[in-house]
Structures are given as structure tokens and as C-alpha cells.
Design a protein around this motif. Sequence first.
Motif, PDB file in Angstrom:
ATOM      1  N   ILE A  89       0.865  -1.184   0.000  1.00  0.00           N
ATOM      2  CA  ILE A  89       0.000   0.000   0.000  1.00  0.00           C
ATOM      3  C   ILE A  89       0.897   1.227   0.000  1.00  0.00           C
ATOM      4  N   VAL A  90       0.749   2.080  -0.983  1.00  0.00           N
ATOM      5  CA  VAL A  90       1.583   3.274  -1.111  1.00  0.00           C
ATOM      6  C   VAL A  90       0.776   4.479  -0.644  1.00  0.00           C
ATOM      7  N   GLY A  91       1.275   5.142   0.405  1.00  0.00           N
ATOM      8  CA  GLY A  91       0.583   6.285   0.970  1.00  0.00           C
ATOM      9  C   GLY A  91       0.104   5.995   2.368  1.00  0.00           C
ATOM     10  N   SER A  92       0.490   6.837   3.342  1.00  0.00           N
ATOM     11  CA  SER A  92       0.186   6.542   4.749  1.00  0.00           C
ATOM     12  C   SER A  92      -0.807   7.526   5.353  1.00  0.00           C
ATOM     13  N   GLY A  93      -1.723   8.038   4.529  1.00  0.00           N
ATOM     14  CA  GLY A  93      -2.840   8.810   5.057  1.00  0.00           C
ATOM     15  C   GLY A  93      -3.878   7.875   5.649  1.00  0.00           C
ATOM     16  N   PRO A  94      -5.062   8.389   6.004  1.00  0.00           N
ATOM     17  CA  PRO A  94      -6.093   7.525   6.589  1.00  0.00           C
ATOM     18  C   PRO A  94      -6.424   6.308   5.737  1.00  0.00           C
ATOM     19  N   THR A  95      -6.556   6.476   4.420  1.00  0.00           N
ATOM     20  CA  THR A  95      -6.869   5.337   3.552  1.00  0.00           C
ATOM     21  C   THR A  95      -5.788   4.268   3.632  1.00  0.00           C
ATOM     22  N   GLY A  96      -4.534   4.698   3.578  1.00  0.00           N
ATOM     23  CA  GLY A  96      -3.421   3.747   3.608  1.00  0.00           C
ATOM     24  C   GLY A  96      -3.342   2.958   4.896  1.00  0.00           C
ATOM     25  N   VAL A  97      -3.430   3.645   6.045  1.00  0.00           N
ATOM     26  CA  VAL A  97      -3.294   2.934   7.316  1.00  0.00           C
ATOM     27  C   VAL A  97      -4.518   2.055   7.575  1.00  0.00           C
ATOM     28  N   GLU A  98      -5.701   2.488   7.146  1.00  0.00           N
ATOM     29  CA  GLU A  98      -6.896   1.669   7.346  1.00  0.00           C
ATOM     30  C   GLU A  98      -6.842   0.402   6.501  1.00  0.00           C
ATOM     31  N   LEU A  99      -6.363   0.525   5.273  1.00  0.00           N
ATOM     32  CA  LEU A  99      -6.181  -0.660   4.429  1.00  0.00           C
ATOM     33  C   LEU A  99      -5.149  -1.606   5.027  1.00  0.00           C
ATOM     34  N   ALA A 100      -4.027  -1.064   5.475  1.00  0.00           N
ATOM     35  CA  ALA A 100      -2.961  -1.898   6.037  1.00  0.00           C
ATOM     36  C   ALA A 100      -3.452  -2.658   7.266  1.00  0.00           C
ATOM     37  N   GLY A 101      -4.176  -1.969   8.140  1.00  0.00           N
ATOM     38  CA  GLY A 101      -4.702  -2.638   9.323  1.00  0.00           C
ATOM     39  C   GLY A 101      -5.708  -3.720   8.992  1.00  0.00           C
ATOM     40  N   ALA A 102      -6.593  -3.428   8.030  1.00  0.00           N
ATOM     41  CA  ALA A 102      -7.630  -4.401   7.661  1.00  0.00           C
ATOM     42  C   ALA A 102      -7.027  -5.630   6.996  1.00  0.00           C
ATOM     43  N   PHE A 103      -6.075  -5.443   6.093  1.00  0.00           N
ATOM     44  CA  PHE A 103      -5.443  -6.591   5.433  1.00  0.00           C
ATOM     45  C   PHE A 103      -4.606  -7.403   6.421  1.00  0.00           C
ATOM     46  N   SER A 104      -4.004  -6.734   7.398  1.00  0.00           N
ATOM     47  CA  SER A 104      -3.233  -7.458   8.408  1.00  0.00           C
ATOM     48  C   SER A 104      -4.136  -8.357   9.240  1.00  0.00           C
ATOM     49  N   GLU A 105      -5.312  -7.863   9.624  1.00  0.00           N
ATOM     50  CA  GLU A 105      -6.269  -8.695  10.362  1.00  0.00           C
ATOM     51  C   GLU A 105      -6.805  -9.817   9.488  1.00  0.00           C
ATOM     52  N   MET A 106      -6.987  -9.533   8.211  1.00  0.00           N
ATOM     53  CA  MET A 106      -7.435 -10.561   7.265  1.00  0.00           C
ATOM     54  C   MET A 106      -6.394 -11.682   7.174  1.00  0.00           C
ATOM     55  N   LYS A 107      -5.123 -11.306   7.133  1.00  0.00           N
ATOM     56  CA  LYS A 107      -4.030 -12.293   7.078  1.00  0.00           C
ATOM     57  C   LYS A 107      -4.019 -13.182   8.323  1.00  0.00           C
ATOM     58  N   LYS A 108      -4.279 -12.591   9.472  1.00  0.00           N
ATOM     59  CA  LYS A 108      -4.182 -13.330  10.730  1.00  0.00           C
ATOM     60  C   LYS A 108      -5.420 -14.167  11.009  1.00  0.00           C
ATOM     61  N   GLU A 109      -6.615 -13.610  10.776  1.00  0.00           N
ATOM     62  CA  GLU A 109      -7.842 -14.244  11.244  1.00  0.00           C
ATOM     63  C   GLU A 109      -8.608 -15.021  10.176  1.00  0.00           C
ATOM     64  N   ILE A 110      -8.540 -14.559   8.919  1.00  0.00           N
ATOM     65  CA  ILE A 110      -9.447 -15.094   7.897  1.00  0.00           C
ATOM     66  C   ILE A 110      -8.757 -15.996   6.887  1.00  0.00           C
ATOM     67  N   LEU A 111      -7.646 -15.535   6.331  1.00  0.00           N
ATOM     68  CA  LEU A 111      -7.002 -16.299   5.260  1.00  0.00           C
ATOM     69  C   LEU A 111      -6.578 -17.711   5.696  1.00  0.00           C
ATOM     70  N   PRO A 112      -6.047 -17.911   6.910  1.00  0.00           N
ATOM     71  CA  PRO A 112      -5.686 -19.278   7.316  1.00  0.00           C
ATOM     72  C   PRO A 112      -6.888 -20.229   7.349  1.00  0.00           C
ATOM     73  N   ARG A 113      -8.104 -19.711   7.591  1.00  0.00           N
ATOM     74  CA  ARG A 113      -9.295 -20.559   7.575  1.00  0.00           C
ATOM     75  C   ARG A 113      -9.697 -20.901   6.137  1.00  0.00           C
ATOM     76  N   ASP A 114      -9.586 -19.925   5.253  1.00  0.00           N
ATOM     77  CA  ASP A 114      -9.977 -20.155   3.862  1.00  0.00           C
ATOM     78  C   ASP A 114      -8.964 -21.025   3.116  1.00  0.00           C
ATOM     79  N   TYR A 115      -7.688 -20.878   3.470  1.00  0.00           N
ATOM     80  CA  TYR A 115      -6.620 -21.610   2.773  1.00  0.00           C
ATOM     81  C   TYR A 115      -5.767 -22.335   3.816  1.00  0.00           C
ATOM     82  N   PRO A 116      -6.296 -23.423   4.398  1.00  0.00           N
ATOM     83  CA  PRO A 116      -5.623 -24.079   5.526  1.00  0.00           C
ATOM     84  C   PRO A 116      -4.288 -24.724   5.174  1.00  0.00           C
ATOM     85  N   TYR A 117      -4.022 -24.934   3.884  1.00  0.00           N
ATOM     86  CA  TYR A 117      -2.775 -25.594   3.505  1.00  0.00           C
ATOM     87  C   TYR A 117      -1.701 -24.597   3.069  1.00  0.00           C
TER      88      TYR A 117
END
Length: 420
Positions: free
Chosen positions: A160-188
Motif C-alpha cells: 500500500i503506497v501512501g500513509s494517510g487515513p486510507t493507507g493505514v486503514e487498508l494496512a490494518g484491515a489486510f493485516s487482520e485478514m491475514k491473521k484471522e481469515i485467510l488461514p481458515r480459507d486456505y488451511p494448507y
Amino acid sequence: METREKIIIIGGGFAGLQLAKTLNNKNKKVIVLDRVNHHMFQPLFYQVACGRIEPSNISFPFRKIFQQSRNTQFRLTDVKSIDTANNKVITDETEFTYDKLIIATGCKTNFFGNKDLESKAFGMKNTQEAISIRNHVLLTFEKLILEKSRSDDGNWNIVIVGSGPTGVELAGAFSEMKKEILPRDYPYMNFDQLQIILVSSTEKPLAVMSPEAQEKSEKYLKELGVKFLSGEVVTDYDGNKVYMKSGKEIPSNNVIWAAGVTGNVIDGFPAENLVRNRYIVDRFNKVKGYENIYAVGDIAYMETPKYPQGHPQVANVAINQAKNLGKNFLRPHKSDWVEYEYKDQGSLATIGKHRAVVDLPFIKFQGFLAWYFWMFLHLMLILSVRNKLAIFFNWMWSYFNKDSSLRLIISPSKKNNTQQ
């Protein structure tokens, strides 16, 4: 019988919609022109991009909004130019005459003239772009499974290029997606090597906010595992690697550009009427050199003693400029018109669950209280009760279940043109 004044509003964003609502059911003939048939709540685009909420939850059809209006009409069309000499708006299909014209076309992503970035990176200024980000990121994981590609070469990194509100909100949301959601969808798949990278030209994220907000947001990003690259300027992107001025390179097939915006300018105005791709307006939002053309919101450049370089391009400015202009239009005499004065009501951003920063004129606070405040404020700004309830339900489901079922890959169908 007195003929009603005909007012054309180009653009149905925060400014255009607010102006139309201010003039609704008044003694004016109002026509709203837009290239899409709905108003979009832009602050929550990032949640569409991350599969948190449906696009329909933050989209509101203009015809529904003005269904009960006696004086406001909507036309779906793409404005090409303005014939200022003859008071005409030229579109793809037809022409519209006007007594007063208001330009509220807002902004688009600014790639600073770099065609490679424009063609290969994703902006996020409309619903279609937010959906495209969601599709592309999810397709990345689908292709890795199908092709059994290596993930440790960094090709799946989300940059994500740019650290205004849009950038930090995207980074935080994708980080939570990586931790909580993606391992369930792609267990291998092993997501330890997936990096969420936020590239910033400034030393701290959220440079427009207070030092407290900057420090706290950087701390939150690190807690979430986001790699924050400060003082870095992206110079190019070839679809596989991001190149920076320092000489560093980042491998990635997923690059989101949130590093600036530029005005959606319409043909028909001389260059001296523009500053940084924004129309020069006076304190009444009247465009320089014209008596019956106005500009409001992000596209308007208004110098005031408090803001000698123009106002920030935020929703609060757009809404209140439009509200002030609409009230002026309804005043019986032009001598009664009131100049616009921006009152900064503060700024806020969220960086994941229980992590947010809020700067108000009278107080600054961070953490879980700021996060609840952010959610409440955005929920109240959503237009319809149905959409408020839908978003609230999705947020509560995600809050308790740490999951979402909205990760649909929706792409245009490919018609089979083979003749039988």
C-alpha cells in the motif's frame, strides 16, 4: 407564471448530494448529472476492498434518494465538456442548458503522470476500484493454490503506497485478514511469509494528524505486523516489483496506490482558472471569471486567511461548502449571501480492531474508545436505515466471529463469441 431557475449539479458525491438535498422541494429546478447511478460512501471503500462489507451497503441509488422530490431529477450520463458561452453542459448523449451550474466532480487517484503505475497499480476512489482490489487479492491466493507457485518469493505481498487515513486503514484491515481469515480459507498455505507493506514518503503515518496520533498509529501498525517503510518514494511498478527512489525493490503482484488525488476537471475552462487541478473559487464558491458557475468540494480551490493554500480535500469541507451555497441560493437577495468559513471538526482513522486515533478540536484520544467512536460516527453518516443495520450486523458478526462471508470474486463475464 414565474419560471423556476434551472440548476445543474455535476457529480453526486458528498458535495453534490448535499447541495441537491439543501435545494430539495424548493422553488428551483434541479438536475443532478453523474456517470454512475448511485452515491458512494467513500470512507468505507477500504472495507469493501477487504471483504468486510458489501458494496451495496455503502451505495445509495440517486433515484431512490429523490423518489419523493418535487423538483429534483437525476440523469445518468458522462459529462464531456461545458459550453460556458451558451450555458450548456455537453454529455455523451445530449446537452443540458442551465441558469446556474455547480461542478462537484470530486477527485480521482493521482499517479503523477506515471503510466505504468496507473495501468498496473490499483486506485480506490470508487466502488468499482474497491471491488477490483478485492477480486485481485483473492485471485492471487486462488492462483497460488492452483499453480502451486512459490509464495516465498514475495509475489503475493500486499503493498500500500501512501500513509494517510486510507493507507493505514487498508494496512490494518489486510493485516487482520491475514491473521484471522485467510488461514481458515486456505488451511494448507503458510501465511507467515505474506507481508503487508505500507510505503510512506513521510517519517510517520497520518502526517496530517497530531504527533500523538502519528506515534500511536505507528505503534498499532507494528503490533499488527505491518511493515512500515518511512521516507520512501515509489518511482515505478512493472506489475511484479515496486521500485523506490532509494534503490530498494519490493516484489508484489498486489499494489494499492493511496498516495494522492487530483481533481476531475471538465473541459471548457482556461488554465488560469485552475490551481493544482482545482477550480479557483471565491468565498461564495463562484468560479473565477464566471457569474453563474460554481464549484464545491474537492474540486474547489478557495483561499481564505485561515487556509491560504486552499482547504483540505475532506468530506466535511465538501458537505459544508455545499450546504452554505445551497442556503445562499435560497436567500432572496445576493447581498444577503454568507461567505464560507471552514470549521475544522477534527479527523480520525482506524487501524484495526480496538485501534483507532481521534483528533478533535477540544480533545485527542486513541485506543478502544477511539475505535468505538469511529464506528459510531461512520454508522450515523450512512444514509439509509437499512444500510445502517446491514453494516452494523456485518461489523458485529466480524467482531465476535473474527470472520466474514463476503469474500466473493465478482468479475465481468466473458461472452463466448465463437460462431456455431
